[in-house]
Scaffold this motif. Structure first.
Motif, PDB file in Angstrom:
ATOM      1  N   UNK A 168       0.824  -1.220   0.000  1.00 40.67           N
ATOM      2  CA  UNK A 168       0.000   0.000   0.000  1.00 40.67           C
ATOM      3  C   UNK A 168       0.851   1.260   0.000  1.00 40.67           C
ATOM      4  N   UNK A 169       1.998   1.210   0.682  1.00 38.87           N
ATOM      5  CA  UNK A 169       2.877   2.372   0.784  1.00 38.87           C
ATOM      6  C   UNK A 169       4.014   2.341  -0.247  1.00 38.87           C
ATOM      7  N   UNK A 170       3.875   1.446  -1.232  1.00 36.90           N
ATOM      8  CA  UNK A 170       4.866   1.324  -2.309  1.00 36.90           C
ATOM      9  C   UNK A 170       6.265   0.985  -1.790  1.00 36.90           C
ATOM     10  N   UNK A 171       6.306   0.134  -0.763  1.00 34.97           N
ATOM     11  CA  UNK A 171       7.580  -0.272  -0.174  1.00 34.97           C
ATOM     12  C   UNK A 171       7.842  -1.768  -0.305  1.00 34.97           C
ATOM     13  N   UNK A 178       0.410  11.053   1.824  1.00 33.56           N
ATOM     14  CA  UNK A 178       0.193   9.646   2.200  1.00 33.56           C
ATOM     15  C   UNK A 178      -0.467   9.571   3.572  1.00 33.56           C
ATOM     16  N   UNK A 179       0.025  10.374   4.525  1.00 33.02           N
ATOM     17  CA  UNK A 179      -0.557  10.395   5.868  1.00 33.02           C
ATOM     18  C   UNK A 179      -2.029  10.784   5.812  1.00 33.02           C
ATOM     19  N   UNK A 180      -2.341  11.765   4.981  1.00 33.77           N
ATOM     20  CA  UNK A 180      -3.732  12.211   4.841  1.00 33.77           C
ATOM     21  C   UNK A 180      -4.627  11.096   4.313  1.00 33.77           C
ATOM     22  N   UNK A 181      -4.075  10.221   3.470  1.00 33.67           N
ATOM     23  CA  UNK A 181      -4.871   9.178   2.821  1.00 33.67           C
ATOM     24  C   UNK A 181      -5.099   7.947   3.711  1.00 33.67           C
ATOM     25  N   UNK A 182      -4.516   7.916   4.895  1.00 30.11           N
ATOM     26  CA  UNK A 182      -4.548   6.714   5.729  1.00 30.11           C
ATOM     27  C   UNK A 182      -5.916   6.432   6.340  1.00 30.11           C
ATOM     28  N   UNK A 183      -6.780   7.436   6.376  1.00 26.29           N
ATOM     29  CA  UNK A 183      -8.126   7.285   6.946  1.00 26.29           C
ATOM     30  C   UNK A 183      -8.060   6.811   8.394  1.00 26.29           C
ATOM     31  N   UNK A 184      -7.218   7.496   9.157  1.00 30.10           N
ATOM     32  CA  UNK A 184      -7.052   7.233  10.583  1.00 30.10           C
ATOM     33  C   UNK A 184      -7.283   8.527  11.356  1.00 30.10           C
ATOM     34  N   UNK A 185      -7.535   8.391  12.652  1.00 29.34           N
ATOM     35  CA  UNK A 185      -7.481   9.547  13.537  1.00 29.34           C
ATOM     36  C   UNK A 185      -6.010   9.807  13.819  1.00 29.34           C
TER      37      UNK A 185
END
Length: 252
Positions: free
Chosen positions: A124-127, A179-186
């Protein structure tokens, strides 16, 4: 009921009060950016949220007072991403990410499902192509993404990041923030730089350990409040991504 609720929170180290009378609330799925100078109390506030420092007042996670959580129970609610982590051991990236499963496994006895989950997150994180590389040999940006992958593997509700892009160049910084914004987390993150807050739903400004503003990005990131926070004179420029950049104004 807010997912995170802080009321009249104060934190002292020795006889010195570092954070005082702090109050704010965060709903599920919201991103909070904590802004302030060095020494303003940002990291101390994070340590209280993480259960590292004692506090007075109230700090509730999922409606339960933070002090009432055991370390294990808290690890199921909160995961933490430090600024940069230097490994002294020859762990692969996959092994580092699997460490996030420790709270849900038994003494590093990871299941096939744990390993599949770790690989899915790396994909998911391209790693994924770096899964078996030595973590210590990765670039700064790759390491930081790896630490975020480890936090995601923990499967906690709330992600706490301490200045996640402070050691990265500007191009990678903005990529990582997206990427952080796209994580859908609090998410709760700290920063020195207002332009890094374009991903935030709420902004908490701290100065000398006290709250000077807790509001939406649009209402918080104004020239007046930035000047008050950093003791400088600035001009605000609206960015194409709806963020804002503040450049210092010099007078001759």
């Amino acid at each position: 009921m807010p997912l995170v609720s802080v009321e009249n929170l104060s934190v002292s180290i020795g006889k010195k009060r570092i954070v005082r009378d702090m109050s704010f609330a965060l709903e599920k799925g919201e991103i909070l950016c904590i802004l302030g100078k060095n020494g303003s109390g940002k990291s101390t506030l994070l340590k209280a949220i993480l259960g590292i420092l004692e506090y007075s007042g109230s700090l509730r996670l999922q409606g339960k007072e933070c002090k009432e959580y055991s370390n294990h129970a808290r690890s199921l609610v909160l995961s933490y991403v430090p600024q940069i982590e230097q490994s002294r051991f020859n762990f692969s990236l996959l092994e580092v990410v699997l460490m996030g499963r420790f709270a849900r496994s038994s003494f590093f006895n990871y299941s096939k499902a744990d390993k599949n989950k770790a690989l899915e997150i790396l994909e998911r994180l391209n790693l994924a192509t770096f899964a078996h590389e030595n973590f210590a040999t990765l670039s700064g940006g790759q390491k930081q993404l790896g630490l975020i992958a480890r936090a995601l593997a923990q499967d906690s509700e709330i992600l706490v990041l301490d200045e996640p892009v402070s050691a990265l160049d500007i191009s990678y910084s903005f990529k990582l923030l997206e990427i952080i914004k796209s994580l859908q987390k609090t998410i709760i993150l700290t920063s020195h730089h207002p332009e890094q807050c374009f991903i935030a739903d709420k902004i908490l400004m701290i100065k000398n350990g006290a709250k000077i503003c807790f509001d939406s990005m649009q209402n918080a990131l104004t020239e007046e409040k930035i000047n008050q926070l950093y003791d400088i004179s600035t001009t605000c420029v609206i960015l194409p991504n709806s963020g804002r950049y503040f450049c210092q104004t010099f007078t001759c």
